[in-house]
Design a protein around this motif. Structure first.
Motif, PDB file in Angstrom:
ATOM      1  N   LEU A 144      -2.532   4.178   7.985  1.00  0.00           N
ATOM      2  CA  LEU A 144      -2.309   2.780   8.884  1.00  0.00           C
ATOM      3  C   LEU A 144      -0.969   2.142   8.436  1.00  0.00           C
ATOM      4  O   LEU A 144      -0.070   1.715   8.926  1.00  0.00           O
ATOM      5  N   THR A 145      -1.142   1.968   7.011  1.00  0.00           N
ATOM      6  CA  THR A 145       0.251   1.181   6.528  1.00  0.00           C
ATOM      7  C   THR A 145       1.433   1.801   6.775  1.00  0.00           C
ATOM      8  O   THR A 145       2.430   0.972   6.958  1.00  0.00           O
ATOM      9  N   ASP A 146       1.626   3.018   6.716  1.00  0.00           N
ATOM     10  CA  ASP A 146       2.905   3.563   7.155  1.00  0.00           C
ATOM     11  C   ASP A 146       3.261   3.475   8.558  1.00  0.00           C
ATOM     12  O   ASP A 146       4.366   3.342   8.654  1.00  0.00           O
ATOM     13  N   ALA A 147       2.269   3.291   9.346  1.00  0.00           N
ATOM     14  CA  ALA A 147       2.381   3.155  10.754  1.00  0.00           C
ATOM     15  C   ALA A 147       3.139   1.710  11.042  1.00  0.00           C
ATOM     16  O   ALA A 147       3.942   1.237  11.787  1.00  0.00           O
ATOM     17  N   ILE A 148       2.494   0.798  10.298  1.00  0.00           N
ATOM     18  CA  ILE A 148       2.578  -0.793  10.355  1.00  0.00           C
ATOM     19  C   ILE A 148       4.092  -0.674   9.785  1.00  0.00           C
ATOM     20  O   ILE A 148       5.119  -1.465  10.263  1.00  0.00           O
ATOM     21  N   LYS A 149       4.657   0.012   8.445  1.00  0.00           N
ATOM     22  CA  LYS A 149       6.022  -0.088   7.818  1.00  0.00           C
ATOM     23  C   LYS A 149       6.804   0.518   9.240  1.00  0.00           C
ATOM     24  O   LYS A 149       8.013  -0.291   9.256  1.00  0.00           O
ATOM     25  N   GLY A 150       6.716   1.256   9.791  1.00  0.00           N
ATOM     26  CA  GLY A 150       7.572   1.759  11.111  1.00  0.00           C
ATOM     27  C   GLY A 150       7.580   0.649  11.954  1.00  0.00           C
ATOM     28  O   GLY A 150       8.842   0.507  12.715  1.00  0.00           O
ATOM     29  N   LEU A 151       6.493   0.212  12.503  1.00  0.00           N
ATOM     30  CA  LEU A 151       6.610  -0.986  13.610  1.00  0.00           C
ATOM     31  C   LEU A 151       7.372  -2.197  13.043  1.00  0.00           C
ATOM     32  O   LEU A 151       7.964  -2.643  13.896  1.00  0.00           O
ATOM     33  N   ILE A 152       7.316  -2.636  11.950  1.00  0.00           N
ATOM     34  CA  ILE A 152       8.115  -3.648  11.262  1.00  0.00           C
ATOM     35  C   ILE A 152       9.515  -3.466  11.676  1.00  0.00           C
ATOM     36  O   ILE A 152      10.380  -4.234  11.652  1.00  0.00           O
ATOM     37  N   GLU A 153       9.943  -2.268  11.689  1.00  0.00           N
ATOM     38  CA  GLU A 153      11.373  -1.902  11.672  1.00  0.00           C
ATOM     39  C   GLU A 153      11.706  -2.336  13.183  1.00  0.00           C
ATOM     40  O   GLU A 153      13.056  -2.480  13.457  1.00  0.00           O
ATOM     41  N   TYR A 154      11.011  -2.261  14.207  1.00  0.00           N
ATOM     42  CA  TYR A 154      11.420  -2.595  15.730  1.00  0.00           C
ATOM     43  C   TYR A 154      10.892  -3.761  15.922  1.00  0.00           C
ATOM     44  O   TYR A 154      11.473  -4.327  17.051  1.00  0.00           O
ATOM     45  N   GLU A 155      10.063  -4.609  15.588  1.00  0.00           N
ATOM     46  CA  GLU A 155       9.319  -5.841  16.233  1.00  0.00           C
ATOM     47  C   GLU A 155       8.814  -6.565  15.059  1.00  0.00           C
ATOM     48  O   GLU A 155       8.307  -6.181  13.902  1.00  0.00           O
TER      49      GLU A 155
END
Ligand code: UTP
Length: 267
Positions: A225-236
């Motif tokens: 899940l941490t990796d998905a959060i990392k991705g999310l931070i790039e966009y919002e």
């Protein structure tokens, strides 16, 4: 409004073997109720209307627990033990179940909730993280922030440096109550970015699914899940909030024992 939440409960509970061969960690007793009962109550108290519990083949005890037992109810009525019927009452909430066929990781478990969630913000409660809050339930504390920011919010806790390697650890501006997350590292072996660890309460915008669907194996070979959060931070924007209350990890024997002692004293 955050109306929906996911409880992922399909992990193997390897830290708690051998009992977890037969008894899911989520069903460990706290008094006469299983741990997951309290987690569902926390969701209800936080205004959640629909829950999805992710289970696996060995977790039928969870399904059975949240089912109605007509047989037992009839037995109690026939034996004139009506006063015991109250113990069969379940939290008043719609619960849906879905199977994760193989424990590929927390990110994979949450991804399974895509259809259930649709295009809404949603909560995640890890059932092995038990929070005794001093008033506002832990999930509600995050929902309060979502209502101001309309952004994803992670539950955080300050953790001793030697323990940080067991958590997702964030980088961000930690000087205010509301922390803007700038980065996140899963189980840092060295140089943790802060002393703030992510604990098992989250609010996500539905955009997290775009990142969950692209996940590749991360730390421990799992879809993190941490990796998905990392991705999310790039966009919002993603925020963090130090949860007020005491947190216990049921997967750690000493914390579980402490928890049942404290809950016993409270009741
Ligand atoms: P944990 O890593 O704490 O639980 O996952 P675990 O894997 O069951 O236990 P250990 O570490 O081997 O002792 C946090 C939550 O995510 C769920 C678990 O059931 C737990 O509630 N989970 C984890 C899933 O639903 N699916 C997975 O693939 C992994």
């Amino acid at each position: 409004m955050v109306r929906k939440a996911i409880i992922p409960a399909a992990g193997y509970g390897t830290r708690s073997l051998p009992i977890t061969k037969a008894v899911p960690k989520e069903m460990f007793p706290i008094g006469l109720k299983p741990a997951i009962h309290y987690i569902v109550e926390e969701a209800v108290q936080s205004g959640i209307e629909q829950l999805l519990i992710i289970i696996s083949n060995s977790k039928h005890a969870i399904l059975d627990y949240f089912d109605h037992s007509m047989e037992l109810e009839t037995f109690l009525k026939n034996k004139n033990k009506h006063h015991l019927l109250q113990h069969l009452e379940l939290p008043k909430i719609d619960i849906f179940f879905m199977k994760q066929y193989y424990a590929k990781g927390l990110g994979d478990a949450i991804r399974l909730g895509k259809q259930f969630v649709g295009n809404e913000p949603f909560g995640v409660l890890l059932p092995d993280d038990f929070v005794i809050s001093d008033g506002t339930p832990a999930l509600q504390q995050l929902i309060d922030i979502y209502q101001d920011t309309h952004s994803s919010v992670l539950g955080l806790k300050k953790v001793e440096e030697d323990q940080l390697q067991n958590y997702g650890v964030i980088r961000g501006d930690a000087h205010t109550d509301l922390i803007q997350i700038e980065g996140i590292v899963e189980k840092p072996k060295e140089n943790p970015p802060s002393d703030l660890a992510v604990i098992g309460r989250y609010i996500f915008t539905p955009q997290i699914f775009q990142h969950l669907e692209q996940l590749m194996e991360g730390v421990d070979g799992e879809l993190q899940l941490t990796d998905a959060i990392k991705g999310l931070i790039e966009y919002e924007s993603v925020y963090g909030k130090i949860i007020s209350g005491d947190r216990y990890d049921i997967g750690k024997l000493e914390e579980y024992i402490e928890l049942i002692k404290i809950m016993g004293e409270k009741s």
